[in-house]
Design a protein around this motif. Sequence first.
Motif: not given
Length: 339
Positions: A215-243
């Motif tokens: 949607i478009g995260a705000s600056r505080p939202g980006h900082e919160q997301i960077r500290e979490g694991t959502a991106l890494q977990d989603a990319r890992f799942h995406q990599a598994q599915q592609f393989i």
Amino acid sequence: MVFGGASAARHGRTSGDVCMVLPFRAKTAMDAKEAGLGFHELCDAYGRMIGHDYSDLTIEDANRVRSFSNISLPEACATLFDQGLSRFSMSDNRNGLDLVMISMPAPGSELIYEQRGICITARGGDAILHSTAERLISHSTQVGEVLAVALPRRKLMALVGPDALGHIRKLTMDDPACRLFRCYAQSLLTLENDPDFRLADRIGDQLAELAALAIGASRPGHEQIREGTALQDARFHQAQQFIKRNLTEPGLNETHVARALCISPSAVRQLFGRRGSSIGRFIREARLARAYAMLSDPTAMPRRVVDVAADCGFESMSAFYSAFRTAYGCSPTEALRKN
């Protein structure tokens, strides 16, 4: 769907600080024919689950729309429609829930949704962001499979700010964050058992974070997301599915995965390394698992071991036999004979 109540108590929350609490259950599938339901009854059943009334339905949809599958976690809900409704009027939410929904048509389909006088068209691969607090009208003419995800407005607002959720809008799947969100949402529907409460909370948090990026995260939202694991977990799942979708390619490697995920090969290696594995090991184990399933399936058509090896991407028969015996304690030929 309920607001507050027993589900909130289980999570140690009170209704005052819960932005969305849904029935906590595993995947629920409903087929009109199997359940002995008519078209309108099926729509009513889904409407009761999400807290909406449907009206202005068309007879054309009655011959197409027959089933849906849904999973509701305390702060996330995903529904997959085998065929979406083309024409309908969906009421505002009757359960007092203020949710944001992201509806995604499959390739070859389109959605045309109207809310508050604004009409948005999304074709396969894109999505429509809309509210469940107000009436929604569909004018779609070419509808197939549709994936819809509902998330708490208050939770998303903390990451994107109030202006980003003020009106219906289109999200494009050209955006890598949108593709990650869709992939991760689809994985939610593959859960076979009730996840424990901690996992359920984590899934809800990560879907909200990925949606915020789309949607478009705000600056505080980006900082919160960077500290979490959502991106890494989603990319890992995406990599598994592609393989898993490309196991027949003998030269499958990190470069192919990196290109599909729009990240660098080193980032792909890190995705697997953080989980104590390597991409090479994952590919090998996925190929072996597929080969074992093909060889040990008593209902499958007769197959030659060499054909199974080729179908699973093995270029060397000796390497295939050696790896298979190490993994399963028997040779591929012995596994085939057990059928």
